[in-house]
Design a protein around this motif. Sequence first.
Motif, mmCIF file in Angstrom:
data_model
loop_
_atom_site.group_PDB
_atom_site.id
_atom_site.type_symbol
_atom_site.label_atom_id
_atom_site.label_comp_id
_atom_site.label_asym_id
_atom_site.label_seq_id
_atom_site.Cartn_x
_atom_site.Cartn_y
_atom_site.Cartn_z
ATOM 1 N N ARG A 1 63.161 16.272 3.820
ATOM 2 C CA ARG A 1 64.590 16.130 4.129
ATOM 3 C C ARG A 1 65.335 15.472 2.972
ATOM 4 O O ARG A 1 66.425 15.906 2.571
ATOM 5 C CB ARG A 1 64.760 15.288 5.397
ATOM 6 C CG ARG A 1 64.406 16.002 6.695
ATOM 7 C CD ARG A 1 64.309 15.009 7.834
ATOM 8 N NE ARG A 1 64.495 15.621 9.148
ATOM 9 C CZ ARG A 1 64.142 15.049 10.294
ATOM 10 N NH1 ARG A 1 63.574 13.837 10.286
ATOM 11 N NH2 ARG A 1 64.361 15.661 11.447
ATOM 12 N N ALA A 2 64.765 14.392 2.446
ATOM 13 C CA ALA A 2 65.434 13.650 1.381
ATOM 14 C C ALA A 2 65.627 14.499 0.135
ATOM 15 O O ALA A 2 66.642 14.373 -0.564
ATOM 16 C CB ALA A 2 64.622 12.395 1.042
ATOM 17 N N ALA A 3 64.659 15.381 -0.155
ATOM 18 C CA ALA A 3 64.735 16.210 -1.360
ATOM 19 C C ALA A 3 65.993 17.063 -1.390
ATOM 20 O O ALA A 3 66.540 17.349 -2.461
ATOM 21 C CB ALA A 3 63.493 17.093 -1.456
ATOM 22 N N ARG A 4 66.486 17.473 -0.228
ATOM 23 C CA ARG A 4 67.656 18.345 -0.172
ATOM 24 C C ARG A 4 68.917 17.664 -0.672
ATOM 25 O O ARG A 4 69.893 18.330 -1.028
ATOM 26 C CB ARG A 4 67.866 18.834 1.264
ATOM 27 C CG ARG A 4 66.698 19.607 1.826
ATOM 28 C CD ARG A 4 66.946 20.157 3.218
ATOM 29 N NE ARG A 4 67.222 19.141 4.219
ATOM 30 C CZ ARG A 4 66.848 19.231 5.497
ATOM 31 N NH1 ARG A 4 66.162 20.297 5.913
ATOM 32 N NH2 ARG A 4 67.133 18.283 6.358
ATOM 33 N N SER A 5 68.912 16.310 -0.693
ATOM 34 C CA SER A 5 70.115 15.566 -1.071
ATOM 35 C C SER A 5 70.065 15.029 -2.493
ATOM 36 O O SER A 5 71.005 14.349 -2.922
ATOM 37 C CB SER A 5 70.322 14.388 -0.098
ATOM 38 O OG SER A 5 70.453 14.842 1.228
#
Length: 471
Positions: A228-232
């Motif tokens: 999830r964090a990678a998308r931001s």
Amino acid sequence: MSPRKITRSSSTENAPHLREPRRPGRRAGRLVAASVAAAACLGATAVPASAAGPTSAGQEPVVSRGVTIPAFYNPPAQLPAADGTLVRTEPLPLGLSLPGLDGRRLPGTATRLMYKSTDAGGGPVAVTGAYIEPSAAWKGGGPRPLVALASGTMGQGDQCAPSLSLQHPLTIGEGTVSIGYDNLAVYRFLAAGAAVVVTDYAGLGATDRLHTYVNRLDEGHALLDAARAARSVAGTSLTPESRVGLYGYSQGGGASASAAELQPSYAPDVNLVGTYAGAPPADLTEVMKGIDGSALAGVLGWSINGFAQTYPELGPVIDAHTNDVGKAALKDTSTMCVGDAILGHGFTDSRKWTADGRSLAAIIAAEPELRAVLDRQRIGNLKPATPVRLATGVQDDIVGHAQARQLAVDWCRKGASVTYEAVQLPNLGDKILTNHLAPYLTDQGSAVAWMTDRLSGRKASSNCWSMPIQP
């Protein structure tokens, strides 16, 4: 009592090694020497403790076995509400990289991450890690995909964090050795054009708590929230349609297996298309029997320390069953990396740590509270919604083959799509890690190829039908 309240500042003086006689030490030393040689072959350079990086002004630096942990890894007092939300980022220089013809570094550009996750008790936890944007183009189907990679056993000291090993593939401090052996898999995916995010797990790197080694909820959540964090991350080429794969071996195999089970309920927004779980420790009661007395016996300390932190009510039980040697070993291992554990506690029989001379397995079998904790860690009670490739070495005597095979059986019975791979190699030596490490190396090419196919949109073929005749 087990060190469930964390003291992260450590040195060889205040956390003394408890070595056995040199008989096992020589054998363990050869294993570590071979690992260091392998890292050197990959171009790793030893990093002195002083090169670990500065801490912020006015903040007491955290030092673990002579290695200063960068201030980035100190979590803030307040965390965001949503899982997978970035807390902070900064550029991460890769220890192994080359200048590209177009000005971009090869194999990619890395960013150090801290993001919010949920721990096994349902509370917020800051987790660190790294995202690498590849320089290579993705040539498979669809937009650039993401591999969320869970590292194998690195240790319990903050200096052992996988994100730090990307910067320093070989770290040597005061009585500590950490080797970024999973960097090889990271770089293979980057070369294929897939983005990679690596989790440090709860408490490995982040300085506010101990790493909760092999806790399936902490690990599964941390891996899914890394995706999830990678998308931001600023500058990422990922899109909402990017396919996601989970990848891990050994401890990482348990984390990816747990995440695959948890994804439908915990992270349905992650576009998961496949999971590789190599040598997963699915049944800790059985795995303990293989670990005890092996080169990797020190990891028993990491497990006990982590579970004592998560379940404080275990403290009196652990106190009652450990002698002074055992209590000292628990404290000692809490700041160790895997190399240190092999050198300091390799081939230790757990009966030397217990008050009544019984093995840890025998004590757990007789203590309902301890049995209940391990039962809650069992992987295989939930059905992964997407294909899984499960590989296990038939000679693996560290993370036992039988319990890994049973995980495949459990998933197949639930109707999951499982590609089961029994890696058949000769017996390469009892309890000295070779039977566990050899499948990691020999199967990695096939595992990366299988994952690349899933990320390209190709369908997987389950071989659950063959389990009755599989070794």
